[in-house]
Design a protein around this motif. Structure first.
Motif, PDB file in Angstrom:
ATOM      1  N   PRO A   1      11.781  22.813  35.802  1.00 44.29           N
ATOM      2  CA  PRO A   1      11.166  24.096  36.169  1.00 44.29           C
ATOM      3  C   PRO A   1       9.875  23.870  36.961  1.00 44.29           C
ATOM      4  O   PRO A   1       9.228  22.824  36.842  1.00 44.29           O
ATOM      5  N   SER A   2       9.516  24.852  37.753  1.00 44.99           N
ATOM      6  CA  SER A   2       8.283  24.779  38.547  1.00 44.99           C
ATOM      7  C   SER A   2       7.071  24.674  37.643  1.00 44.99           C
ATOM      8  O   SER A   2       7.028  25.262  36.560  1.00 44.99           O
ATOM      9  N   ILE A   3       6.085  23.892  38.102  1.00 48.32           N
ATOM     10  CA  ILE A   3       4.801  23.786  37.412  1.00 48.32           C
ATOM     11  C   ILE A   3       3.701  24.033  38.429  1.00 48.32           C
ATOM     12  O   ILE A   3       3.928  23.960  39.643  1.00 48.32           O
ATOM     13  N   SER A   4       2.496  24.265  37.932  1.00 44.77           N
ATOM     14  CA  SER A   4       1.368  24.464  38.842  1.00 44.77           C
ATOM     15  C   SER A   4       0.797  23.100  39.251  1.00 44.77           C
ATOM     16  O   SER A   4       1.053  22.079  38.597  1.00 44.77           O
ATOM     17  N   TYR A   5       0.023  23.092  40.320  1.00 44.32           N
ATOM     18  CA  TYR A   5      -0.644  21.868  40.741  1.00 44.32           C
ATOM     19  C   TYR A   5      -1.584  21.376  39.640  1.00 44.32           C
ATOM     20  O   TYR A   5      -1.694  20.178  39.412  1.00 44.32           O
ATOM     21  N   ASP A   6      -2.222  22.310  38.932  1.00 40.76           N
ATOM     22  CA  ASP A   6      -3.102  21.932  37.814  1.00 40.76           C
ATOM     23  C   ASP A   6      -2.322  21.185  36.733  1.00 40.76           C
ATOM     24  O   ASP A   6      -2.827  20.216  36.155  1.00 40.76           O
ATOM     25  N   ASP A   7      -1.083  21.616  36.459  1.00 40.22           N
ATOM     26  CA  ASP A   7      -0.247  20.902  35.496  1.00 40.22           C
ATOM     27  C   ASP A   7       0.044  19.484  35.986  1.00 40.22           C
ATOM     28  O   ASP A   7      -0.025  18.519  35.225  1.00 40.22           O
ATOM     29  N   PHE A   8       0.381  19.351  37.259  1.00 39.78           N
ATOM     30  CA  PHE A   8       0.653  18.033  37.842  1.00 39.78           C
ATOM     31  C   PHE A   8      -0.565  17.122  37.718  1.00 39.78           C
ATOM     32  O   PHE A   8      -0.435  15.940  37.401  1.00 39.78           O
ATOM     33  N   GLN A   9      -1.743  17.661  37.943  1.00 36.06           N
ATOM     34  CA  GLN A   9      -2.977  16.869  37.878  1.00 36.06           C
ATOM     35  C   GLN A   9      -3.244  16.307  36.479  1.00 36.06           C
ATOM     36  O   GLN A   9      -3.996  15.355  36.333  1.00 36.06           O
ATOM     37  N   LYS A  10      -2.632  16.879  35.452  1.00 34.72           N
ATOM     38  CA  LYS A  10      -2.833  16.380  34.092  1.00 34.72           C
ATOM     39  C   LYS A  10      -2.208  15.005  33.891  1.00 34.72           C
ATOM     40  O   LYS A  10      -2.640  14.243  33.035  1.00 34.72           O
ATOM     41  N   ALA A  11      -1.171  14.686  34.664  1.00 37.55           N
ATOM     42  CA  ALA A  11      -0.551  13.356  34.586  1.00 37.55           C
ATOM     43  C   ALA A  11      -1.386  12.387  35.425  1.00 37.55           C
ATOM     44  O   ALA A  11      -1.528  12.562  36.627  1.00 37.55           O
ATOM     45  N   ASP A  12      -1.961  11.389  34.770  1.00 31.99           N
ATOM     46  CA  ASP A  12      -2.796  10.401  35.451  1.00 31.99           C
ATOM     47  C   ASP A  12      -1.916   9.207  35.829  1.00 31.99           C
ATOM     48  O   ASP A  12      -1.673   8.312  35.021  1.00 31.99           O
ATOM     49  N   ILE A  13      -1.406   9.236  37.069  1.00 34.83           N
ATOM     50  CA  ILE A  13      -0.482   8.220  37.565  1.00 34.83           C
ATOM     51  C   ILE A  13      -1.258   7.301  38.505  1.00 34.83           C
ATOM     52  O   ILE A  13      -1.830   7.760  39.493  1.00 34.83           O
ATOM     53  N   ARG A  14      -1.246   5.996  38.159  1.00 34.88           N
ATOM     54  CA  ARG A  14      -2.055   5.032  38.913  1.00 34.88           C
ATOM     55  C   ARG A  14      -1.271   3.782  39.267  1.00 34.88           C
ATOM     56  O   ARG A  14      -0.288   3.444  38.623  1.00 34.88           O
ATOM     57  N   ALA A  15      -1.771   3.089  40.283  1.00 29.50           N
ATOM     58  CA  ALA A  15      -1.206   1.805  40.689  1.00 29.50           C
ATOM     59  C   ALA A  15      -1.841   0.693  39.867  1.00 29.50           C
ATOM     60  O   ALA A  15      -3.035   0.736  39.560  1.00 29.50           O
ATOM     61  N   GLY A  16      -1.028  -0.272  39.508  1.00 28.06           N
ATOM     62  CA  GLY A  16      -1.514  -1.434  38.788  1.00 28.06           C
ATOM     63  C   GLY A  16      -0.692  -2.653  39.150  1.00 28.06           C
ATOM     64  O   GLY A  16       0.400  -2.537  39.703  1.00 28.06           O
ATOM     65  N   THR A  17      -1.225  -3.828  38.815  1.00 28.18           N
ATOM     66  CA  THR A  17      -0.547  -5.087  39.104  1.00 28.18           C
ATOM     67  C   THR A  17      -0.121  -5.748  37.800  1.00 28.18           C
ATOM     68  O   THR A  17      -0.941  -5.898  36.887  1.00 28.18           O
ATOM     69  N   ILE A  18       1.125  -6.148  37.730  1.00 27.83           N
ATOM     70  CA  ILE A  18       1.617  -6.851  36.540  1.00 27.83           C
ATOM     71  C   ILE A  18       0.976  -8.235  36.497  1.00 27.83           C
ATOM     72  O   ILE A  18       1.097  -9.010  37.452  1.00 27.83           O
ATOM     73  N   VAL A  19       0.278  -8.522  35.400  1.00 23.96           N
ATOM     74  CA  VAL A  19      -0.411  -9.818  35.263  1.00 23.96           C
ATOM     75  C   VAL A  19       0.287 -10.734  34.261  1.00 23.96           C
ATOM     76  O   VAL A  19       0.027 -11.941  34.231  1.00 23.96           O
ATOM     77  N   LYS A  20       1.191 -10.166  33.441  1.00 25.44           N
ATOM     78  CA  LYS A  20       1.935 -10.959  32.461  1.00 25.44           C
ATOM     79  C   LYS A  20       3.217 -10.211  32.141  1.00 25.44           C
ATOM     80  O   LYS A  20       3.217  -8.977  32.064  1.00 25.44           O
ATOM     81  N   ALA A  21       4.305 -10.963  31.960  1.00 31.94           N
ATOM     82  CA  ALA A  21       5.596 -10.361  31.603  1.00 31.94           C
ATOM     83  C   ALA A  21       6.347 -11.327  30.699  1.00 31.94           C
ATOM     84  O   ALA A  21       6.390 -12.525  30.973  1.00 31.94           O
ATOM     85  N   GLU A  22       6.923 -10.774  29.628  1.00 31.76           N
ATOM     86  CA  GLU A  22       7.665 -11.590  28.669  1.00 31.76           C
ATOM     87  C   GLU A  22       8.940 -10.865  28.262  1.00 31.76           C
ATOM     88  O   GLU A  22       8.950  -9.634  28.168  1.00 31.76           O
ATOM     89  N   PRO A  23       9.993 -11.625  27.967  1.00 36.32           N
ATOM     90  CA  PRO A  23      11.188 -10.986  27.414  1.00 36.32           C
ATOM     91  C   PRO A  23      10.848 -10.306  26.090  1.00 36.32           C
ATOM     92  O   PRO A  23       9.936 -10.740  25.385  1.00 36.32           O
ATOM     93  N   TYR A  24      11.587  -9.253  25.763  1.00 36.19           N
ATOM     94  CA  TYR A  24      11.393  -8.555  24.498  1.00 36.19           C
ATOM     95  C   TYR A  24      12.753  -8.453  23.794  1.00 36.19           C
ATOM     96  O   TYR A  24      13.360  -7.384  23.721  1.00 36.19           O
ATOM     97  N   PRO A  25      13.240  -9.575  23.280  1.00 36.06           N
ATOM     98  CA  PRO A  25      14.578  -9.587  22.679  1.00 36.06           C
ATOM     99  C   PRO A  25      14.679  -8.767  21.399  1.00 36.06           C
ATOM    100  O   PRO A  25      15.778  -8.381  21.011  1.00 36.06           O
ATOM    101  N   GLU A  26      13.558  -8.473  20.741  1.00 34.17           N
ATOM    102  CA  GLU A  26      13.577  -7.693  19.503  1.00 34.17           C
ATOM    103  C   GLU A  26      13.799  -6.198  19.745  1.00 34.17           C
ATOM    104  O   GLU A  26      14.067  -5.458  18.806  1.00 34.17           O
ATOM    105  N   ALA A  27      13.660  -5.749  20.971  1.00 33.48           N
ATOM    106  CA  ALA A  27      13.840  -4.321  21.284  1.00 33.48           C
ATOM    107  C   ALA A  27      15.302  -3.913  21.059  1.00 33.48           C
ATOM    108  O   ALA A  27      16.210  -4.727  21.220  1.00 33.48           O
ATOM    109  N   ARG A  28      15.505  -2.642  20.687  1.00 33.94           N
ATOM    110  CA  ARG A  28      16.870  -2.132  20.476  1.00 33.94           C
ATOM    111  C   ARG A  28      17.705  -2.221  21.751  1.00 33.94           C
ATOM    112  O   ARG A  28      18.864  -2.577  21.724  1.00 33.94           O
ATOM    113  N   LYS A  29      17.106  -1.826  22.871  1.00 31.73           N
ATOM    114  CA  LYS A  29      17.756  -1.972  24.176  1.00 31.73           C
ATOM    115  C   LYS A  29      17.014  -3.093  24.904  1.00 31.73           C
ATOM    116  O   LYS A  29      15.799  -3.216  24.769  1.00 31.73           O
ATOM    117  N   PRO A  30      17.710  -3.899  25.696  1.00 28.55           N
ATOM    118  CA  PRO A  30      17.031  -4.991  26.398  1.00 28.55           C
ATOM    119  C   PRO A  30      15.808  -4.491  27.157  1.00 28.55           C
ATOM    120  O   PRO A  30      15.859  -3.474  27.849  1.00 28.55           O
TER     121      PRO A  30
END
Length: 116
Positions: A6-35
Motif C-alpha cells: 500500500p502507498s505510504i507517505s514520504y515521512d513514513d519512508f524516511q523512518k527507515a534508515d537505509i545506509r551503505a556499509g562494507t562487509i569486514v568479516k563473514a563466516e558460515p552459520y551452519p547452526e542456522a535453521r536455513k543456510p
C-alpha cells in the motif's frame, strides 16, 4: 512476484534508515535453521560495525564477501537468530529462482551514506 505494498507517505519512508556499509568479516552459520552467513558490516561513524545473519548462501561464499559494499536497514531492533544477534537487515531481492541477490551501490560510496 509480490503484489505492490500500500502507498505510504514520504515521512513514513524516511523512518527507515537505509545506509551503505562494507562487509569486514563473514563466516558460515551452519547452526542456522536455513543456510546463512554471519556478516559484520562497517557503517562508519557514528553507527560502526553491525552484525547480520543473511540467507545468501546460494550465490555467495563468506570469503568472497569481505570488502563488498551492501545496503542495510540500521534502525531495526536487534533480533535473535539462533545463538547470533542480528543488528542490521542487509537488503536483497529475489532472483528468478527465489534466491537472495544483495543490493549494493554500483559505485564506491562512503560507509554510512544514507539512501534517499
Amino acid at each position: 512476484m509480490a503484489d505492490p505494498a500500500p502507498s505510504i507517505s514520504y515521512d513514513d519512508f524516511q523512518k527507515a534508515d537505509i545506509r551503505a556499509g562494507t562487509i569486514v568479516k563473514a563466516e558460515p552459520y551452519p547452526e542456522a535453521r536455513k543456510p546463512a552467513i554471519k556478516l559484520w558490516v562497517d557503517f562508519g561513524d557514528p553507527i560502526g560495525i553491525r552484525r547480520s545473519s543473511a540467507q545468501i548462501t546460494a550465490y555467495y561464499q563468506p570469503e568472497t564477501l569481505v570488502g563488498r559494499q551492501v545496503m542495510g536497514v540500521v534502525n531495526f531492533p536487534p533480533r535473535q537468530i539462533g545463538k547470533f544477534i542480528s543488528e542490521v537487515l542487509v537488503l536483497g531481492v529475489p532472483s528468478a529462482d527465489g534466491e537472495v541477490v544483495l543490493l549494493s551501490p554500483d559505485q564506491p560510496v562512503p560507509n554510512g551514506g544514507r539512501m534517499y
